[in-house]
Design a protein around this motif. Structure first.
Motif, PDB file in Angstrom:
ATOM      1  N   THR D  44       0.830  -1.209   0.000  1.00  0.00           N
ATOM      2  CA  THR D  44       0.000   0.000   0.000  1.00  0.00           C
ATOM      3  C   THR D  44       0.862   1.256   0.000  1.00  0.00           C
ATOM      4  N   CYS D  45       2.102   1.144   0.428  1.00  0.00           N
ATOM      5  CA  CYS D  45       2.942   2.341   0.588  1.00  0.00           C
ATOM      6  C   CYS D  45       3.249   2.990  -0.760  1.00  0.00           C
ATOM      7  N   PRO D  46       2.932   4.298  -0.902  1.00  0.00           N
ATOM      8  CA  PRO D  46       3.181   4.965  -2.185  1.00  0.00           C
ATOM      9  C   PRO D  46       4.662   5.227  -2.455  1.00  0.00           C
ATOM     10  N   VAL D  47       5.490   5.189  -1.412  1.00  0.00           N
ATOM     11  CA  VAL D  47       6.910   5.476  -1.649  1.00  0.00           C
ATOM     12  C   VAL D  47       7.819   4.265  -1.431  1.00  0.00           C
ATOM     13  N   ALA D  48       7.219   3.115  -1.118  1.00  0.00           N
ATOM     14  CA  ALA D  48       8.025   1.907  -0.874  1.00  0.00           C
ATOM     15  C   ALA D  48       8.995   1.669  -2.029  1.00  0.00           C
ATOM     16  N   ILE D  49       8.544   2.052  -3.227  1.00  0.00           N
ATOM     17  CA  ILE D  49       9.375   1.768  -4.417  1.00  0.00           C
ATOM     18  C   ILE D  49      10.705   2.509  -4.378  1.00  0.00           C
ATOM     19  N   TYR D  50      10.835   3.480  -3.498  1.00  0.00           N
ATOM     20  CA  TYR D  50      12.106   4.213  -3.412  1.00  0.00           C
ATOM     21  C   TYR D  50      12.905   3.851  -2.161  1.00  0.00           C
ATOM     22  N   MET D  51      12.347   2.931  -1.344  1.00  0.00           N
ATOM     23  CA  MET D  51      12.983   2.662  -0.065  1.00  0.00           C
ATOM     24  C   MET D  51      14.114   1.650  -0.197  1.00  0.00           C
ATOM     25  N   ASP D  52      15.128   1.779   0.653  1.00  0.00           N
ATOM     26  CA  ASP D  52      16.204   0.776   0.611  1.00  0.00           C
ATOM     27  C   ASP D  52      15.716  -0.539   1.233  1.00  0.00           C
ATOM     28  N   TYR D  53      14.865  -0.444   2.278  1.00  0.00           N
ATOM     29  CA  TYR D  53      14.184  -1.628   2.793  1.00  0.00           C
ATOM     30  C   TYR D  53      12.691  -1.339   2.777  1.00  0.00           C
TER      31      TYR D  53
END
Lengths: 667, 291, 163, 197
Positions: D44-53
């Motif tokens: 669901t996270c809109p920014v997960a795609i940019y996270m290192d984890y």
């Protein structure tokens, strides 16, 4: 008993036996301290400890002391009386004294398992033992009365569990009443195409059972009927069954369907319950071709005649056997049975409760049960997987755990979804050659041949993504996503978020207790878990019994279960019921109430108190009298008696007074 | 009913048009609104990330002040226009109720500034107030220029319904849609209506912020929206002011007006553009209204 | 009476509470609490009766007399009584008794009735913890000053060799 | 040791066994320990795609005690606190609050990524608001860009200019009136909370 009599001087000689229950009790209760304490209690002759009192050596301790030390009262401090009271009563009797010279102190469920501090636990255990010791001194010898058991059985619910239980008992010669709420028996299994993991066709194994139910001389099948009342007690239940009007004389109808043909609705136009609305039916209809009984029914909500009173009633004319009867009224049947098996099953989770999965919003999002009908050769599409938009899917996503393992819907695992999802994945893949994706949190395949089936699916090239689907949406990010349902999920084994476009989504819905489980539970006077599943007497040792003697549970009404488990449990419930019946009688707990004639003033206070009309007033003696066979031993009249003339066996005032003094006065 | 109005920092800056237009339509609807005296910043979503207790204390100060300003013991309607302000105050209040020790600590701290907090504040969102207090009928009745044919994507953003949905459906809020429809406009089916605009990320990590807003704008266009309506100064700022950067970044011309729902109301009520702060928009709305 | 003797916390007051639980619902729930290992205050001693309808007002008075600081009654939820309506009878007696106890100067919170079904192990834990805390705050109930009538036990039952 | 030969194995002595418990307490929730690693949060996270984890991994790492990795990660600073994960989590883990708790620990231990705009902005905002009681958007942006990447000024100069012209931005210092020691003195309130456990 000569030995016993010599050693007794009319004084109670109490033996106290403390159980370690392995470490279950010993860990929290200082046994030695407790023993020393018990030895100091009035009338205690001996106090012993043992690792497992319920074991043979444990029981022999008691018997030996009765014989050798003339122990004439027994107190066992161990688990709950609901667990082992019968065991130790038997041991007491074996020792040679009346089994009711026994009292139990519950120092496991009520002490060691619920107390953190060892000192506190020991103290509480002492109090309970003291209560039991003080009380048991006032126990009197009692005899159990025997009442005959009615040899008939009632099975509630005509799914695979109910069918199995009914057939098992009928084959052994019992008269079985099978009551089913729906117009046909068969339950959910009748809707399935194949069953996991063997993939044998559900109909081939179920329909023969359905027809033998119909044909069996010992089975009375009442479909489209509901139990509305249960009276009496184990061995002698009086049951009221409501038979809903189907506006067809069941005994006349042969299921030729000519009336259906003749209905003034030329085309079927109403959502068909059996196919979850994937097909249409007429107001007069046969639930499905193999319906049992093979009898049509009329749905008054859609039938023109019932709605307007004006209809040519072509169905009546069409029926040569004059089976159609618009005046049919609901009627109540009353039956006597000795035992009852509840097999009322489950209800599938409503996927619309999780809006982000788009069920009922996007036409190509289906619930797993709808797919069971779609892949079914006798289903609305003849087994062809055609979506609501008329297309065949090229890619399909199967979402596990819909309405399971979720604090917002159901916390529990529904147990069958992983396996049926694999089954559906196989069938869909086989029929459409579509790319099939399974989205799972944990793959749960415990069962014979289940893990092997999972392996087979992986070999077949079905995709598996470990992750709970976050959302299913129709907004594209890339060209290939346009016009598709996009599944957004973290592939947790890789640790990246994926967007997977598919044509069709299958939501593997979990199992829930029926909405009216609470009402049903009350009718049969049994208990429910928080989720609404019927509560078994003991999770391991009495899985199909309930807290009400003579009432047994089988199948998914007790908790989510697959077909093999349902059938096994149905067999278990059937044999429990038959064991009860074949014994021929039940021994009642002698905790009945009685009136001490010399004390009774004849005030009649007790008479209206009794829910069973067991008390009557004797005019000539001017006193009340209790009919022991009618009395169930609640003791309400005893509590009400102003002169203490009414007393209850095993719960006399003085026994309880002694227990109160005991639990309070020693620690 | 009276409302203690909490503007918050943005509404005096980047979000000025929101304040202007809302006060204008509130006036038209006859809502009794007075600004909170000497309010302080709510701490937004950022302050909590440094010091939670202080964050709650900052919010609590405003709540205490609002009780001061509405002395009688009736409940205080604390109206926060900005979604972040709305949530921060609501969260502080909820957390204090959930956690008595925390509440005691905060109240203790307030005492150092001769402030007390009794807890009779009800934190309200403008959409809640308009739809449930004023009512759709009242809102409709004031329309003089129906926004016929205008296709609107109602963007609620995150904090109006998350984590607390106090007045609308969490998965599919509809209050703004109902409100906009009452103005005669058409609202499009908008599944991203509660998706995040990135908040401060647009300022801190433009690449990330840009993508989030690109997704929203692109999909809104694809679904035929003439304008995106928002209820949050940050959503409005992110969605509107960076359209040039986003267009060049994704090589795709994006030109979509982004207005406050209150501006759309004002227009349909015939209130002057200046009163509604229309001149403050980067992407003018007028052309879309010509339809 | 050893009301004052403390358990874990030095000589702080630890109340004694007698609970009368019906066999079918509340006693079973207490068993379930055990099976589920729901730890709760050790101050309650449960006396099992078949039905809350058996609860003779004397039991309650007796318990207080013998040094209980509180009395708890547990029965099946309304409509669930194993004996149809014993719990309603209990409820009526409860209200009457509450009045009397007030007159004896026994505080409200020392006498409590709860409907707890067989599946509500967690409720047993909650109710007992609550009540123990409340009674702890009330402090010991001191009826010792009044001389205590002892019920005269009947003839000791002859030890018949009944089997 | 050479960068690309960083070993990945984890020895117990390198982990902080109390990290999970501490974080759970700071985040108002033991539910953290009920996480079944389903990944709904990441999905669901809109920014997960940019996270290192992904958020799910962060939860697992917190539980396992990989404090160093977590507190140094960009993930916790990328969280825009949109609360999608929190409301969708099937185990009711308050993931957003967990992220907040981690940000706070990172600040306390001063291990957050240097010159990383989000944490810089956070601290600048904190200082500004704690001092004046109000935010001044203009000043905030100014200090942020000057402390991280001055080039941003050029990039956004035209936009800034428009905002100024439209009266949507200014560089004057906003602040509350309450004087020191007088009723409503914010400093007095905040001071009282310094070193409150």
């Amino acid at each position: 008993m000569s030995s016993t009599e010599q050693k007794t001087d009319g004084q109670p000689r109490i033996g106290v036996y403390v159980c370690h229950c392995g470490i279950n009790i010993a860990l929290k209760v200082d046994i030695t301290d407790l023993i020393e304490f018990a030895k100091g209690l009035p009338n205690v002759t001996v106090a012993r400890e043992y690792k497992f009192m319920c074991s043979d050596p444990g029981q022999e301790l008691i018997q030996k002391d009765i014989k050798e030390l003339g122990i004439n009262r027994v107190v066992v401090a161990s688990c709950s009386p609901l667990m082992h009271e019968p065991t130790f009563r038997r041991a007491t009797a074996k020792g040679g004294i009346n089994q009711f010279f026994f009292q139990m102190a519950n120092i496991r469920e009520h002490v060691s398992w619920v107390t953190s501090d060892r000192g506190d636990a020991t103290k509480k255990a002492k109090a309970l033992v003291a209560g039991a010791v003080r009380r048991v001194a006032y126990h009197t010898p009692l005899e159990r009365s025997k009442v005959p058991v009615n040899a008939n059985v009632l099975v509630v619910g005509g799914g695979i569990s109910g069918i199995q239980a009914a057939l098992t008992m009928a084959d052994s010669g019992k008269r079985v009443y099978l009551v089913e709420r729906e117009p046909t028996i068969g339950g959910y299994m009748a809707k399935f195409d194949k069953t996991f993991p063997t993939l044998d066709c559900a109909a081939c194994i179920l329909t023969p059972k359905m027809s033998s139910v119909r044909a069996h001389p010992n089975i009375t099948l009442w479909s489209y009927s509901e139990v509305v009342g249960v009276d009496g007690y184990v061995g002698n239940f009086k049951v009221k069954v409501k038979r809903k009007p189907r506006y067809i004389k069941e005994e006349l109808c042969v299921g030729c369907n000519q009336c259906v043909e003749a209905c003034i609705f030329k085309e079927p136009k109403f959502a068909d319950e059996f196919n979850f609305g994937l097909s249409k039916r007429k107001p007069i209809y046969m639930p499905f071709p193999q319906a049992t009984p093979s009898v049509v029914l009329i749905d008054p909500d859609t039938c023109i005649f019932f709605k307007t009173g004006k209809c040519k009633q072509t169905c009546i004319k069409a029926c040569e056997r004059n089976a159609v009867d618009f005046d049919q009224k609901e009627k109540i049947e009353e039956i006597d049975v000795g035992a009852i098996v509840l097999a009322t099953g489950f209800k599938p989770f409503d996927a619309a409760r999780i809006p982000q999965y788009g069920y009922k919003k996007y036409p190509n999002v289906y619930s797993s049960l709808e797919i069971e009908r779609l892949v079914n050769a006798s289903g609305p599409t003849g087994g062809e997987i055609i979506m609501r938009d008329g297309k065949k899917p090229k890619s399909v996503g199967i979402v596990h755990c819909v309405g399971s393992r979720d604090e917002k819907t159901n916390r529990y695992c529904s147990r069958v979804c992983c396996m049926y999802s694999l089954k559906l994945a196989h069938l869909v893949h086989e029929r459409t050659h579509a790319e099939v994706y399974n989205f799972y949190i944990d793959m749960r395949t415990p069962g014979k041949g289940y893990e092997e089936f999972y392996d087979k699916l992986m070999q077949e090239g079905v995709h598996f993504v470990r992750g709970r689907v976050a959302e299913i949406r129709d907004w594209p990010m890339t060209a290939e996503e346009v016009g598709k349902l996009v599944i957004r999920v973290e592939d947790t084994l890789i640790g990246v978020v994926r967007r997977i476009p598919v044509d069709m989504v299958i939501l593997s819905v979990g199992l829930e207790a029926h909405a009216d489980a609470e009402d049903v539970r009350r009718i049969f006077n049994i208990s429910c878990s928080h989720e609404g599943w019927f509560l078994e007497r003991h999770p391991k040792l009495a899985p199909v019994s309930t807290f009400t003697d003579g009432i047994f549970i089988a199948g998914a009404c007790q908790g989510p279960k697959d077909i093999p488990d349902c059938v096994a449990q149905a067999g278990a419930a059937a044999s429990e019921a038959m064991a009860l019946i074949d014994k021929g009688f039940v021994e009642l707990e002698p905790n009945t109430a009685y009136i001490q004639e010399t004390i009774c003033s004849g005030c009649k206070t007790c008479i209206p108190m009794c829910p069973y009309n067991a008390i009557r007033y004797i005019e000539d003696k001017k006193i009340a009298q209790i009919n022991a066979t009618l009395c169930k031993g609640c003791g309400t009249c005893v509590a009400a008696c102003p002169s203490a003339a009414a007393q209850q066996n095993l719960f006399t005032d003085e026994q309880i007074f002694e227990e109160i003094e005991g639990v309070l006065n020693y620690v | 009913m009276n409302y203690i109005y909490y503007p918050g920092c943005s509404l005096k800056g980047t979000g000025r048009a929101y304040e202007e237009s809302f006060l204008a339509i509130a006036g038209a609807l006859g809502l009794a609104i007075e600004e909170l005296n000497d309010w302080n910043c709510c701490g937004a979503t950022t302050y909590m990330g440094i010091d939670e207790k202080k964050a709650f204390a900052m919010a609590a100060r405003n709540l205490a002040l609002s009780e001061e300003q509405a002395p009688d013991d009736k409940p205080v309607n604390f109206l926060a226009l900005c979604s972040a302000c709305y949530l921060v105050h609501l969260k502080a209040q909820t957390m204090m109720d959930e956690n008595p020790n925390l509440k005691a600590t905060i109240i203790g701290a307030l005492a150092n500034a001769q402030l007390s907090y009794q807890g009779r504040v009800k934190i309200r969102h403008p959409l809640d107030v308009l739809v449930n207090d004023a009512g759709i009928d009242k809102i409709k009745s004031l329309v003089v220029k129906p926004l016929k044919g205008l296709k609107v994507a109602c963007h609620y953003g995150c904090l109006v319904v998350r984590p607390y949905a106090t007045f609308d459906d969490q998965n599919n809020p509809t209050s703004m849609d109902r409100l906009i429809q009452a103005l005669g406009a058409e609202t499009i089916e908008w599944p991203l209506k509660t998706r995040c605009c990135g908040g401060t990320l647009m300022g801190t990590i433009p690449d990330v912020g840009s993508r989030l807003n690109y997704i929203l704008l692109k999909e809104a266009k694809r679904r035929g929206a003439d304008v995106v309506a928002t209820a949050c100064p940050l959503c409005q700022f992110n969605l509107e002011c960076f359209q040039n950067q986003i267009s060049s970044l994704y090589g795709e011309p994006i030109h979509l007006p982004v207005a406050y729902f209150s501006q759309l109301m004002g227009i349909s009520y015939g209130i002057s553009n200046r009163q509604l702060g229309m001149q403050r928009l980067f992407v003018p709305l007028q052309p879309s209204l010509a339809v | 009476m050893s009301n004052e003797q403390g358990t874990k916390t030095g000589n702080s007051f630890e109340p004694k509470i007698v609970a009368f639980f019906c066999n079918w619902c509340t006693y079973t729930a207490a068993d379930l609490a055990g099976v589920s290992r729901f730890v709760y205050e050790p101050n309650v001693r449960v006396v099992r009766i078949m039905c809350s309808g058996r609860l003779d007002p004397q039991f309650v008075l007796k318990a207080f007399r013998e040094g209980a600081d509180g009395v708890l009654i547990g029965g099946c939820h309304p409509g669930d009584c194993h004996y149809q309506e014993g719990n309603y009878k209990a409820l009526r007696r409860f209200y009457l008794l509450k009045k009397l106890l007030k007159q004896m100067g026994i505080e409200d919170k020392r006498f409590r009735l709860e409907w707890i079904s067989a599946s509500e192990g967690d409720k047993v834990q909650k109710v007992i913890n609550e009540m123990v805390e409340q009674v702890r705050n009330l402090g010991p109930l001191r009826l010792e000053t009044i001389p205590k009538p002892h019920h005269t036990p009947s003839q000791q039952p002859a030890v018949a060799a009944g089997k | 040791m050479h960068e690309q030969w960083q070993r990945q194995i984890k020895y117990e002595e390198e982990l902080d066994p109390t990290f999970g418990q501490r974080t759970a307490e700071m985040a108002h929730g033991e539910q953290l320990f009920s996480c079944i690693q389903c990944g709904t949060c990441s999905g669901t996270c809109p920014v997960a795609i940019y996270m290192d984890y992904t958020p799910r991994r962060v939860i697992a790492m917190v539980r396992a005690g990989l404090k160093k990795e977590v507190l140094n990660s960009r993930t916790i600073w990328l969280c825009a606190s949109c609360y999608s994960c929190t409301v969708e989590c099937p185990k009711k883990v308050r993931i957003t609050d967990v992220m907040y708790a981690l940000k706070r620990q990172a600040i306390q231990e001063n291990v957050h990524p240097k010159r990383f705009p989000v944490s810089v902005m956070a601290r600048e905002f904190y200082k500004l608001v704690s001092k004046n009681g109000r935010n001044s958007e203009g000043l905030l942006i100014f200090s942020l860009y000057s402390k991280t990447n001055p080039l941003q000024f050029l990039k956004y100069s035209t936009m800034g200019l428009r905002l100024l012209l439209q009266g949507r931005m200014n560089f004057k210092k906003e602040s509350i009136q309450a004087k020191k020691g007088s009723k409503g003195d914010l400093q007095a309130i905040l001071k009282a909370l310094d070193n409150v456990k």
